[in-house]
Scaffold this active site. Structure first.
Site, PDB file in Angstrom:
ATOM      1  N   ASP A 118      38.365  34.642  41.501  1.00 15.44           N
ATOM      2  CA  ASP A 118      39.563  34.980  42.163  1.00 15.44           C
ATOM      3  C   ASP A 118      39.609  36.665  42.598  1.00 15.44           C
ATOM      4  O   ASP A 118      39.564  37.136  41.782  1.00 15.44           O
ATOM      5  CB  ASP A 118      40.870  34.528  41.405  1.00 15.44           C
ATOM      6  CG  ASP A 118      42.272  34.822  42.349  1.00 15.44           C
ATOM      7  OD1 ASP A 118      42.178  34.284  43.457  1.00 15.44           O
ATOM      8  OD2 ASP A 118      42.758  35.615  41.854  1.00 15.44           O
TER       9      ASP A 118
ATOM     10  N   GLU B 117      37.038  31.424  46.506  1.00 15.12           N
ATOM     11  CA  GLU B 117      38.037  30.994  47.775  1.00 15.12           C
ATOM     12  C   GLU B 117      37.424  31.437  49.143  1.00 15.12           C
ATOM     13  O   GLU B 117      36.854  32.781  48.924  1.00 15.12           O
ATOM     14  CB  GLU B 117      39.298  31.630  47.413  1.00 15.12           C
ATOM     15  CG  GLU B 117      40.228  30.913  46.491  1.00 15.12           C
ATOM     16  CD  GLU B 117      41.826  31.414  46.307  1.00 15.12           C
ATOM     17  OE1 GLU B 117      42.564  30.528  46.679  1.00 15.12           O
ATOM     18  OE2 GLU B 117      42.014  32.694  45.981  1.00 15.12           O
TER      19      GLU B 117
ATOM     20  N   ASP C 187      46.237  36.014  38.165  1.00 15.98           N
ATOM     21  CA  ASP C 187      44.878  36.079  38.733  1.00 15.98           C
ATOM     22  C   ASP C 187      43.718  35.162  37.801  1.00 15.98           C
ATOM     23  O   ASP C 187      42.878  34.392  38.413  1.00 15.98           O
ATOM     24  CB  ASP C 187      43.984  37.385  38.883  1.00 15.98           C
ATOM     25  CG  ASP C 187      44.884  38.010  40.190  1.00 15.98           C
ATOM     26  OD1 ASP C 187      45.376  37.622  40.881  1.00 15.98           O
ATOM     27  OD2 ASP C 187      45.063  39.519  39.887  1.00 15.98           O
TER      28      ASP C 187
END
Length: 365
Positions: free
Chosen positions: A182, A266, A348
């Site tokens: 992340d 992501e 996170d």
């Protein structure tokens, strides 16, 4: 399958070679600007896209015959590519090249083994012959050299050797050793194993020194000798920051690619994030996009998986324990609390666990 891979090295040309390299930079710039000027004139008069050849310029400009002809041909191809991108609305109208840029370069192609490495310490180049090379990373014997780009950055000379090779990569779809990453503005990333990248923030570390140099530049007479000297100092500091960042990201991406069979991240819009949230300096300092590119090709060559999760997936709002989605979660909330299952976890870290779980699901298909 066929792949391309570039290897970058430092070179140490002698005075004669340095003179010819700098002459080639100038000739390439002259050819590029002249072809662009004529193409622009034809476009304004007729509306057509017509690019002349470097050979048509040699009769009136005899000095062009002294340098590598393939370097001049590549300058023509660059103009052609720029015009094509402009007409297809992928880029703005091409600009003229300035000799005052701190970074200069030209590209030449390998024809009949004209570019090769000898004795592991020399690079043979057209017109230049043997140039001393710091061969710190060996190019495999089955890799064929396609082209070389010579670069002068702040007085230092480098070559980027583009190679072509064939390799059958056996993909390993195993969902063992999967990690989710992340993005973190302060630490580069937080992993699903609660690892922190601890990125040193090289730009922020040297920002005060950079401001001091820029302030000194603003007080000097523009385009004077002292102004150019000060500008060179600023350029060298920027290059040092860039090299530190690349070195850190290369080592980090290599370690991850060796330790895990799949990495899930992501697919974020970093440009939009930097503009919308005013995080331009922090996003640029992290080099997240560069890091992902390094990680992707290193995993690919090892037959491992690089997985991109949809950017609209609510990784931060989703509970990694029960899967429920929280309706509201402010950016200032750095811990994730969900009353349903009583979880309290770092925001996170929670997002990284969700990214890992989605990555495992993707490996099943």
């Amino acid at each position: 399958m066929k792949y391309n891979l570039a290897f970058k090295y430092r070179i140490y040309p002698n005075k004669e070679q340095e003179l010819l390299i700098n002459k080639t930079f100038g000739c390439v710039r002259f050819v590029y600007n002249t072809i662009l000027y004529i193409a622009n004139k034809i476009y304004e008069e007729t509306g057509k896209n017509k690019i002349i050849t470097p050979a048509s310029l040699k009769s009136e400009n005899q000095f062009l015959k002294e340098v590598d002809s393939l370097a001049l041909s590549n300058a023509q191809l660059n103009v052609k590519r720029s015009f094509t991108n402009f007409f297809q609305k992928r880029a703005k109208f091409p600009k003229f090249k300035s000799k005052k840029n701190s970074v200069k370069s030209y590209t030449t192609n390998c024809v009949n083994n004209s570019i090769r490495i000898e004795e592991n310490k020399y690079l043979v180049l057209p017109k230049l012959k043997k140039v001393k090379l710091k061969y710190h990373r060996e190019i495999p014997k089955d890799y064929r050299i396609k082209a070389v780009t010579l670069i002068n950055s702040n007085g230092n000379y480098y070559v980027s050797i583009l190679t072509k090779f064939e390799k059958e990569i056996q993909k390993n779809p195993s969902n063992d050793k999967v990690i989710g990453l992340d993005f973190s503005m302060s630490e580069l990333f937080v992993s699903s194993e609660n690892q922190r990248a601890d990125y040193p923030k090289y730009f922020r570390m040297l920002e005060k020194k950079l401001k001091k140099l820029q302030k000194s530049l603003s007080r000097k007479v523009k385009f004077s000798k002292n102004w150019y000297k000060q500008k060179m100092k600023i350029s060298k500091l920027h290059e040092y920051i860039k090299n530190c960042r690349r070195d850190f990201l290369h080592k980090l991406s290599k370690k991850l690619s060796e330790d895990y069979n799949a990495v899930a991240v992501e697919n974020l819009n970093m440009r939009g994030m930097s503009q919308a949230l005013n995080f331009g300096k922090s996003v640029g300092d992290n080099g997240w996009g560069m890091f992902l590119k390094m990680l992707e090709y290193k995993l690919m060559f090892l037959g491992k998986q690089f997985l991109k999760i949809d950017k609209w997936f609510p990784s931060s709002k989703t509970c990694s324990k029960c899967g429920n989605v929280k309706e509201k979660l402010k950016l200032s909330e750095r811990s994730y609390k969900y009353e349903c299952c009583g979880i309290e976890i770092d925001r996170d870290y929670n997002a990284a666990l969700n990214i890992k779980n989605i990555g495992k699901e993707m490996l099943k298909y």
